[in-house]
Scaffold this motif. Sequence first.
Motif, PDB file in Angstrom:
ATOM      1  N   HIS A   1       8.174   9.022   1.206  1.00  0.00           N
ATOM      2  CA  HIS A   1       8.258   7.811   2.022  1.00  0.00           C
ATOM      3  C   HIS A   1       9.597   7.105   1.827  1.00  0.00           C
ATOM      4  O   HIS A   1      10.223   6.653   2.792  1.00  0.00           O
ATOM      5  CB  HIS A   1       7.130   6.852   1.652  1.00  0.00           C
ATOM      6  CG  HIS A   1       5.773   7.275   2.136  1.00  0.00           C
ATOM      7  ND1 HIS A   1       5.586   8.334   2.993  1.00  0.00           N
ATOM      8  CD2 HIS A   1       4.527   6.770   1.879  1.00  0.00           C
ATOM      9  CE1 HIS A   1       4.279   8.466   3.252  1.00  0.00           C
ATOM     10  NE2 HIS A   1       3.638   7.529   2.584  1.00  0.00           N
TER      11      HIS A   1
ATOM     12  N   GLU B   1       9.148   8.399  13.077  1.00  0.00           N
ATOM     13  CA  GLU B   1       9.295   6.947  13.181  1.00  0.00           C
ATOM     14  C   GLU B   1      10.648   6.534  13.749  1.00  0.00           C
ATOM     15  O   GLU B   1      10.939   5.357  13.893  1.00  0.00           O
ATOM     16  CB  GLU B   1       9.099   6.296  11.800  1.00  0.00           C
ATOM     17  CG  GLU B   1       7.678   6.419  11.251  1.00  0.00           C
ATOM     18  CD  GLU B   1       7.407   7.819  10.715  1.00  0.00           C
ATOM     19  OE1 GLU B   1       8.370   8.568  10.485  1.00  0.00           O
ATOM     20  OE2 GLU B   1       6.228   8.146  10.536  1.00  0.00           O
TER      21      GLU B   1
ATOM     22  N   ASP C   1       5.712  17.660   0.517  1.00  0.00           N
ATOM     23  CA  ASP C   1       5.807  17.291   1.928  1.00  0.00           C
ATOM     24  C   ASP C   1       7.208  17.550   2.473  1.00  0.00           C
ATOM     25  O   ASP C   1       8.192  17.556   1.730  1.00  0.00           O
ATOM     26  CB  ASP C   1       5.473  15.809   2.117  1.00  0.00           C
ATOM     27  CG  ASP C   1       3.993  15.527   1.921  1.00  0.00           C
ATOM     28  OD1 ASP C   1       3.188  16.457   2.050  1.00  0.00           O
ATOM     29  OD2 ASP C   1       3.647  14.360   1.620  1.00  0.00           O
TER      30      ASP C   1
ATOM     31  N   ARG D   1       4.321  12.134  -2.314  1.00  0.00           N
ATOM     32  CA  ARG D   1       4.264  11.504  -0.986  1.00  0.00           C
ATOM     33  C   ARG D   1       4.974  10.154  -0.997  1.00  0.00           C
ATOM     34  O   ARG D   1       5.661   9.775  -0.037  1.00  0.00           O
ATOM     35  CB  ARG D   1       2.813  11.348  -0.533  1.00  0.00           C
ATOM     36  CG  ARG D   1       2.660  10.854   0.899  1.00  0.00           C
ATOM     37  CD  ARG D   1       1.295  11.171   1.458  1.00  0.00           C
ATOM     38  NE  ARG D   1       1.110  12.614   1.566  1.00  0.00           N
ATOM     39  CZ  ARG D   1       0.184  13.304   0.896  1.00  0.00           C
ATOM     40  NH1 ARG D   1      -0.638  12.680   0.069  1.00  0.00           N
ATOM     41  NH2 ARG D   1       0.083  14.608   1.043  1.00  0.00           N
TER      42      ARG D   1
ATOM     43  N   SER E   1       0.859  -1.179   0.000  1.00  0.00           N
ATOM     44  CA  SER E   1       0.000   0.000   0.000  1.00  0.00           C
ATOM     45  C   SER E   1       0.896   1.229   0.000  1.00  0.00           C
ATOM     46  O   SER E   1       2.120   1.119   0.056  1.00  0.00           O
ATOM     47  CB  SER E   1      -0.926   0.016   1.228  1.00  0.00           C
ATOM     48  OG  SER E   1      -0.198   0.374   2.396  1.00  0.00           O
ATOM     49  N   ALA E   2       0.272   2.401  -0.047  1.00  0.00           N
ATOM     50  CA  ALA E   2       1.041   3.639  -0.123  1.00  0.00           C
ATOM     51  C   ALA E   2       1.338   4.240   1.239  1.00  0.00           C
ATOM     52  O   ALA E   2       1.763   5.386   1.333  1.00  0.00           O
ATOM     53  CB  ALA E   2       0.299   4.659  -0.981  1.00  0.00           C
ATOM     54  N   SER E   3       1.157   3.497   2.319  1.00  0.00           N
ATOM     55  CA  SER E   3       1.427   4.026   3.657  1.00  0.00           C
ATOM     56  C   SER E   3       2.901   3.845   4.010  1.00  0.00           C
ATOM     57  O   SER E   3       3.547   2.895   3.578  1.00  0.00           O
ATOM     58  CB  SER E   3       0.568   3.314   4.707  1.00  0.00           C
ATOM     59  OG  SER E   3       1.048   2.005   4.948  1.00  0.00           O
ATOM     60  N   PHE E   4       3.430   4.767   4.836  1.00  0.00           N
ATOM     61  CA  PHE E   4       4.836   4.657   5.219  1.00  0.00           C
ATOM     62  C   PHE E   4       5.088   3.391   6.024  1.00  0.00           C
ATOM     63  O   PHE E   4       6.145   2.750   5.871  1.00  0.00           O
ATOM     64  CB  PHE E   4       5.281   5.872   6.028  1.00  0.00           C
ATOM     65  CG  PHE E   4       6.713   5.769   6.477  1.00  0.00           C
ATOM     66  CD1 PHE E   4       7.749   6.025   5.597  1.00  0.00           C
ATOM     67  CD2 PHE E   4       7.021   5.382   7.779  1.00  0.00           C
ATOM     68  CE1 PHE E   4       9.086   5.897   5.999  1.00  0.00           C
ATOM     69  CE2 PHE E   4       8.347   5.253   8.189  1.00  0.00           C
ATOM     70  CZ  PHE E   4       9.379   5.521   7.291  1.00  0.00           C
ATOM     71  N   ASP E   5       4.156   2.986   6.882  1.00  0.00           N
ATOM     72  CA  ASP E   5       4.343   1.777   7.680  1.00  0.00           C
ATOM     73  C   ASP E   5       4.569   0.563   6.785  1.00  0.00           C
ATOM     74  O   ASP E   5       5.406  -0.298   7.083  1.00  0.00           O
ATOM     75  CB  ASP E   5       3.129   1.543   8.580  1.00  0.00           C
ATOM     76  CG  ASP E   5       3.072   2.526   9.733  1.00  0.00           C
ATOM     77  OD1 ASP E   5       4.106   3.171  10.019  1.00  0.00           O
ATOM     78  OD2 ASP E   5       1.988   2.673  10.337  1.00  0.00           O
ATOM     79  N   GLN E   6       3.824   0.484   5.677  1.00  0.00           N
ATOM     80  CA  GLN E   6       3.997  -0.635   4.759  1.00  0.00           C
ATOM     81  C   GLN E   6       5.319  -0.528   3.994  1.00  0.00           C
ATOM     82  O   GLN E   6       5.975  -1.533   3.732  1.00  0.00           O
ATOM     83  CB  GLN E   6       2.825  -0.692   3.778  1.00  0.00           C
ATOM     84  CG  GLN E   6       1.514  -1.152   4.401  1.00  0.00           C
ATOM     85  CD  GLN E   6       1.596  -2.595   4.873  1.00  0.00           C
ATOM     86  OE1 GLN E   6       1.892  -3.493   4.100  1.00  0.00           O
ATOM     87  NE2 GLN E   6       1.334  -2.804   6.161  1.00  0.00           N
TER      88      GLN E   6
END
Length: 407
Positions: A84, A379, A373, A80, A20-25
Amino acid sequence: MASDRIPPPLALLLLPPPPSASFDQFRAVYESILATVFTDLLKAINGSNRIASLDIALSLPGLQSPSCQPPTKVFAGLQRIVEHIYRLIGVVCTERNIEMEAPGGIDSRVILLDFDSVRSSKSISKEFGLRNGPIVDVKSLASSKRLWGSVFYPDTPAGQELAAAFSSFYTSTKDPNGGILRPVSRTPQWTPGESLVVPGGTHESVLHHSVILGGTFDHFHIGHKLLLTATALVLQPAGTGHSSQERTITVGVTGDEMLKNKKYAQFLESWDDRSRSTGAFLNSIMDFGPPEMGASHIEQIYKPGPNGRAMVMKIRPGITLRLVQILDPYGPTITEANLSALVVSKETRSGGAAVNQERAKREFKQLEVFEVDVIHFGEVATEEVENFASKISSTDIRRRRMELAMI
């Protein structure tokens, strides 16, 4: 050291799409891969003052599809995603005490790879060969003049597929044996996501042939890289619009005279050095022409009048990079009417409104403003926050230079 005279290593890392496009992923699937590749490159440097270079090609499906063209339609999502990756690079380097863009460290550059266009068609359109970075297809990447010593890829089904597509073009031109392809083992297994880049619902499909941004660009770091990559994403891609129309990126680089009151000013880089590093980076993420195209031409220009001093680079046919000395907060934005887009960081968003107010006074066309951004470090472990911040702050980099000089 004798090893300092050996050319520094240049490598490529092919990354399949994240879940996915989330930083956690991003962190979950890419952190161990980056750490392994960085460790390998540091071994190649072998404690010398050389800087290893790593091109990171992140594959995102459909980047060159009509729904994502021009890139301004999906600008918010694309910048974004680039943020990341650079943030993760910062996290990995901070937690492992790896230098970035400094002697004995690693200079990483992120480009975006449209692998889906290759996988879903039997042949590559000639149009793709005309594309400029930072979005490229596999054929353009593999056929470019880059001489990578190693091409890394995660040893997963998606990574193997991406490497095979790259190798099908690379082996015929550079390495008949495909010996430089290196799988990264013991990596996380994941299923690449789809529709990671979603077009903005209200954004008009505007083609910008003249884009501008400004900054100091002292002691080049990943924050600068994000800002410049986003600027390149705004520029009209080759093969779209009027092919004969020249595309120009103008970078206003703050003149030395304006920086006398900066902290640790004695360790500021000169305008020439700051401009060269800025131009070299843009060239590295935009020029993927074949070897026969030759190197970019650089011309220095000195002339009277506003914004008189400049470096001009012809990155490739149809694309020009202008590095212009700025002597006030506005630079070329209020002296050149033909500009069409301005890129700013979210920290300096007010500057975009101020520029357009000044342009209105001169009856110039309003610039479309794109916000980028800011790389943050939430993190990172608490004890590492200050270290992370110092790596993406030109002021802190100058402070460290001063402290080293006093030893």
